[in-house]
Design an enzyme around this catalytic site. Structure first.
Site, mmCIF file in Angstrom:
data_model
loop_
_atom_site.group_PDB
_atom_site.id
_atom_site.type_symbol
_atom_site.label_atom_id
_atom_site.label_comp_id
_atom_site.label_asym_id
_atom_site.label_seq_id
_atom_site.Cartn_x
_atom_site.Cartn_y
_atom_site.Cartn_z
ATOM 1 N N GLU A 196 -7.625 9.974 21.696
ATOM 2 C CA GLU A 196 -6.848 9.847 20.461
ATOM 3 C C GLU A 196 -5.563 10.653 20.605
ATOM 4 O O GLU A 196 -5.587 11.825 20.978
ATOM 5 C CB GLU A 196 -7.632 10.383 19.257
ATOM 6 C CG GLU A 196 -8.927 9.663 18.971
ATOM 7 C CD GLU A 196 -9.699 10.296 17.819
ATOM 8 O OE1 GLU A 196 -9.112 11.105 17.078
ATOM 9 O OE2 GLU A 196 -10.887 9.981 17.669
ATOM 10 N N GLU A 202 -6.804 4.193 6.429
ATOM 11 C CA GLU A 202 -8.169 4.174 5.890
ATOM 12 C C GLU A 202 -8.220 5.059 4.646
ATOM 13 O O GLU A 202 -8.168 6.281 4.739
ATOM 14 C CB GLU A 202 -9.157 4.669 6.943
ATOM 15 C CG GLU A 202 -9.146 3.837 8.219
ATOM 16 C CD GLU A 202 -9.977 4.474 9.309
ATOM 17 O OE1 GLU A 202 -11.217 4.332 9.267
ATOM 18 O OE2 GLU A 202 -9.392 5.126 10.191
ATOM 19 N N LYS A 208 -11.287 7.892 3.997
ATOM 20 C CA LYS A 208 -11.598 8.948 4.959
ATOM 21 C C LYS A 208 -11.534 10.307 4.270
ATOM 22 O O LYS A 208 -10.806 10.496 3.293
ATOM 23 C CB LYS A 208 -10.605 8.938 6.121
ATOM 24 C CG LYS A 208 -10.835 7.841 7.143
ATOM 25 C CD LYS A 208 -9.846 7.934 8.280
ATOM 26 C CE LYS A 208 -10.082 9.163 9.117
ATOM 27 N NZ LYS A 208 -9.154 9.219 10.287
ATOM 28 N N GLU A 254 -4.716 12.510 6.691
ATOM 29 C CA GLU A 254 -5.831 11.922 7.425
ATOM 30 C C GLU A 254 -6.030 10.439 7.130
ATOM 31 O O GLU A 254 -6.590 9.707 7.940
ATOM 32 C CB GLU A 254 -7.113 12.688 7.113
ATOM 33 C CG GLU A 254 -8.253 12.434 8.056
ATOM 34 C CD GLU A 254 -7.960 12.866 9.483
ATOM 35 O OE1 GLU A 254 -8.593 12.324 10.403
ATOM 36 O OE2 GLU A 254 -7.083 13.736 9.696
#
Length: 498
Positions: free
Chosen positions: A262, A313, A316, A324
Site C-alpha cells: 500500500e 469508502e 471505514k 481514512e
C-alpha cells in the site's frame, strides 16, 4: 491499513514482457458500494490486471471469475486466532474461499495475504502469537488442496516493523520486540516462494509531524536530501524502502522479493489530503514505475508497487483520521477525481476513465430550509445527529467542505444523512429545519452527493451455507444491519422529530 495505516484498496504497476499492467486493491467498506460487476468492468476499462481484496466476499470473487484479473486474497486479523489454532480450520477456509473459486468460477488467485499489518504498534501485541501459526497452517492447507505451486502466501506489514537507530537507511533493522519473529516469518516466506509485503505511507509521515519537509514526501526532489554515505535520498519512499532492504541484508536475506502493498495519498479529510497533492504524488509514483526505476539499494529490481486505493469508502473507521475514507483514485461511485496518466497500451497520454452503468437515486437533496434560522436551538443537535449516521468527514478543517458557512454546513450534514438512508420518506425532517430541493447545492470544492441506488443494482444471490459458516459474507450482513438500524431511527424521527 491498521491504525495509522489501515486499509481498504491499492493500484499497482507491474512489469511483464515489456508491458505495464495495473493492479488495484479493492476495498468495500461503503454504505452504497458499486456492484461488483461494474467494478470489474471499471478495472478492465482502465487496464487493471491485478487486484487485492482484504477479505473473501462471495459476490466480489464471483464477479472476478474468468476476468483475466489476478487476485491477492486477504484474510482479516480476526481470523488469525482460529486459523492458528486449527489446521482443519485453515483447510476449510482454503476449500471454501480459494479452491471453490479457482475451480468453479475461474478466479485467478495468486496470493493469500495472511492478516493485515498484524504487528502494528497500536495493536499492542494482539496478534504476535497467532500470525505465524496462521501463516503456516494456510500454507499447509494450500499444499493439501494442490494449490501450493500457484498460490503463494504473504503477510502485509506496516513499515513500523523496522526502524533505524542512526536516522539513515543503513541503520535499518527489525524492531527489537519482534526481531526473532520477523526472521522466522521471512525465512518461512523465502522457503515457500512467498514475498514480503510492506505498506509505506509518505502522507502519514507528513500528517504525524508538522515539521516534516513536505517536498521530501514527493518525487520531484528536495533541497535537503538525506545523506547516507555516498547516497543522497530525495524522497521518503526510497529512504523507507531501503531501510527495509538494509534490515533484510543484515539478517541474511539479501534477495527476498518485496512487494509494496500500500502506498498512496488521500484527497480529503485534512489540509494536506487534497486533490492536488494526491495527483502529484500518484503521478510521480506511476512515472517512476513505468520507467522501471528501482531504489539505490535495489536499482535494477524495482518492487511491485501498489497504490492505495481504488474507491473511497464512507464507513471505514476514522480512528487514524478523517482522511481514512478518502484514499480512492476514484470517488465512491467510480467517478474521476483527477487525471492520472497511466500510459496504458504504450500510449503517451492515457488517463483513467470512470465507471459505466452506475444508477443513482433521484436527483434531489436535503438542505437547511431558507426560512430556518441559524440561531435555532435545535440546529446543533440536528447536525450532530445527521453526522452520527453519515459521513461528514469532508466538513473538517482544511477539508473540501471546510469553508462552508453555518447554513451550508447544516445542509451538507442533512443531505449526507438523507442520501445514506436512501432518501427514505421522512429522512429529511430535522425539527422543521430542512427541506428538499432539486437544485444541486454543491459549491466550489464541496460536492453534495446523490447516492448510488443499490436497490436497482441489487442482483446478488443469498449466501450459501458453506460461505456463511466462515463469515466471508460478513460485509454484506454489516451493510444490511447498518441500513436497517438507520431506518429504525427514521421511524423515530417520524414520530417524535429530532
Amino acid at each position: 491499513m491498521g491504525g495509522l495505516g489501515y486499509l481498504v484498496c491499492l493500484l499497482s504497476l507491474v512489469w511483464g514482457e515489456g508491458v505495464v499492467g495495473l493492479a488495484v486493491n479493492w476495498g468495500t467498506r461503503s454504505s452504497h458500494p458499486l456492484p461488483p460487476e461494474i467494478v470489474v468492468k471499471l478495472l478492465k476499462d482502465n487496464g487493471f490486471d491485478k487486484v487485492k481484496l482484504f477479505e473473501a466476499e462471495a459476490p466480489v470473487l464471483r464477479a472476478l471469475g474468468n476476468s483475466g484479473i489476478q487476485v491477492m486474497l486477504g484474510i482479516p486479523n480476526d481470523f488469525l486466532a482460529p486459523l492458528a489454532a486449527s489446521v482443519d480450520y485453515a483447510i476449510r477456509w482454503v476449500s471454501q474461499n480459494v479452491s471453490t473459486y479457482v475451480s468453479k468460477y475461474g478466479v485467478d488467485i495468486r496470493y493469500i495475504a495472511v492478516g493485515n499489518e498484524p504487528f502494528l504498534k497500536t495493536y499492542k501485541d494482539t496478534y504476535l502469537r497467532t500470525t505465524f501459526p496462521a501463516l503456516r497452517n494456510i500454507q499447509a492447507a494450500l499444499i493439501k488442496a494442490g494449490l501450493g505451486p500457484q498460490v503463494k502466501v504473504t503477510v502485509p506489514l506496516n513499515a513500523d516493523v523496522y526502524e533505524t537507530v542512526s536516522s539513515v537507511p543503513s541503520g535499518g533493522d527489525f524492531r527489537s520486540d519482534i526481531h526473532a519473529l520477523m526472521l522466522s516469518i521471512i525465512k518461512f516466506l523465502g522457503d515457500n516462494g512467498g514475498p514480503l509485503t510492506i505498506n509505506i505511507y509518505p502522507y502519514l509521515s507528513l500528517y504525524a509531524d508538522p515539521h516534516f519537509p513536505i517536498d521530501f514526501a514527493f518525487f520531484s526532489g528536495t533541497s535537503t536530501p538525506v545523506v547516507d554515505g555516498s547516497i543522497s535520498y530525495t524522497n521518503v519512499f526510497e529512504a523507507n524502502y531501503d531501510t527495509l532492504i538494509w534490515a533484510l541484508e543484515k539478517n541474511g536475506f539479501p534477495s527476498l522479493p518485496v512487494i509494496i502493498g500500500e502506498v498512496g495519498w488521500p484527497t480529503d479529510g485534512d489540509s494536506d489530503a487534497n486533490l492536488q497533492y494526491a495527483q502529484k504524488f500518484n503521478q510521480g509514483l506511476v512515472d517512476r514505475i513505468i520507467r522501471g526505476q528501482g531504489t539505490p539499494k535495489r536499482p535494477t529490481t524495482p518492487p511491485e508497487v501498489y497504490l492505495f486505493g481504488l474507491l473511497d469508502e464512507d464507513i471505514k473507521s476514522v480512528d487514524p483520521g478523517n482522511f481514512e475514507r478518502h484514499w480512492g483514485v476514484f470517488y465512491f461511485d467510480g467517478t474521476l477525481k483527477y487525471s492520472l496518466n497511466t500510459r496504458l497500451n504504450g500510449k503517451s497520454n492515457n488517463t483513467l476513465v470512470p465507471a459505466k452503468g452506475v444508477r443513482y437515486l433521484e436527483r434531489r437533496w436535503c438542505i437547511m430550509a431558507p426560512e430556518a434560522s441559524i440561531t435555532d436551538p435545535n440546529l446543533e443537535d440536528s447536525i450532530k445527529y445527521a453526522c452520527s449516521y453519515a459521513d461528514c468527514t469532508s466538513l473538517g478543517y482544511g477539508s473540501s467542505c471546510g469553508r462552508l458557512d453555518t447554513r451550508s454546513n447544516a445542509s451538507y450534514a442533512f443531505n449526507m444523512y438523507f442520501q445514506t438512508v436512501n432518501q427514505q420518506k421522512g429522512s429529511c425532517q430535522f425539527s422543521n429545519l430542512s427541506v428538499l430541493t432539486s437544485m444541486d447545492p454543491s459549491q466550489d470544492t464541496c460536492r453534495f452527493q446523490v447516492m448510488i441506488d443499490v436497490g436497482k443494482h441489487e442482483t446478488r444471490p443469498p449466501p450459501t451455507s458453506s460461505s456463511s459458516s466462515l463469515h466471508n459474507d460478513l460485509p454484506i450482513t454489516h451493510h444490511l444491519i447498518f441500513v436497517l438500524f438507520l431506518l429504525f431511527f427514521i421511524n423515530i424521527i417520524n414520530i417524535y422529530g429530532v
